[in-house]
Write an enzyme that holds these catalytic residues in place. Structure first.
Site, short mmCIF file in Angstrom:
data_model
loop_
_atom_site.label_atom_id
_atom_site.label_comp_id
_atom_site.label_asym_id
_atom_site.label_seq_id
_atom_site.Cartn_x
_atom_site.Cartn_y
_atom_site.Cartn_z
N ASN A 160 6.82 8.00 -3.53
CA ASN A 160 6.30 9.08 -2.70
C ASN A 160 7.46 9.97 -2.28
O ASN A 160 8.55 9.47 -1.99
CB ASN A 160 5.64 8.53 -1.44
CG ASN A 160 4.30 7.89 -1.71
OD1 ASN A 160 3.64 8.17 -2.70
ND2 ASN A 160 3.88 7.02 -0.82
N ARG A 207 0.69 5.02 -6.59
CA ARG A 207 1.88 4.37 -7.14
C ARG A 207 1.54 3.04 -7.80
O ARG A 207 2.05 2.73 -8.89
CB ARG A 207 2.94 4.17 -6.05
CG ARG A 207 3.52 5.49 -5.55
CD ARG A 207 4.52 5.28 -4.44
NE ARG A 207 3.86 4.61 -3.31
CZ ARG A 207 4.48 3.92 -2.38
NH1 ARG A 207 5.79 3.77 -2.40
NH2 ARG A 207 3.80 3.35 -1.40
#
Length: 97
Positions: A44, A26
């Site tokens: 996520n 990320r």
């Protein structure tokens, strides 16, 4: 491609499969989005995948998709699923969830 077409905004929602959680995916995606000027989010998901919602010009979004297919060196991307969505006029890129 005309300049007008190049400025048209598109949006893609991408699900990235593989070893993509707990490896800095990320943060890496957010850095690349900032570099490219893409808008959206990355997060996520409960099933171990990462979802990126990316918006920008066609050139920017395609470059971001290319990056997501690779991820950081610590990740292993097994594949991505891409869904076309209507742009929402997002600005900035953030990590969520």
């Amino acid at each position: 491609m005309s300049p007008q077409q190049d400025e048209q905004r598109i949006r893609r929602v991408v699900r990235v499969r593989g070893r993509v959680q707990g490896v800095g995916f990320r943060m890496d995606a957010a850095r690349e989005a900032a570099r490219l000027g893409a808008a959206g989010t990355v997060r996520n998901l409960w099933d171990g995948t990462v979802e990126a919602d990316v918006e920008g010009t066609t050139e920017v979004v395609e470059a971001m998709l290319d990056h997501l297919r690779q991820g950081p060196s610590s990740a292993r991307v097994d594949g991505i699923d891409v869904r076309r969505e209507t742009p929402r006029g997002q600005t900035g890129f953030r990590i969520s969830g």
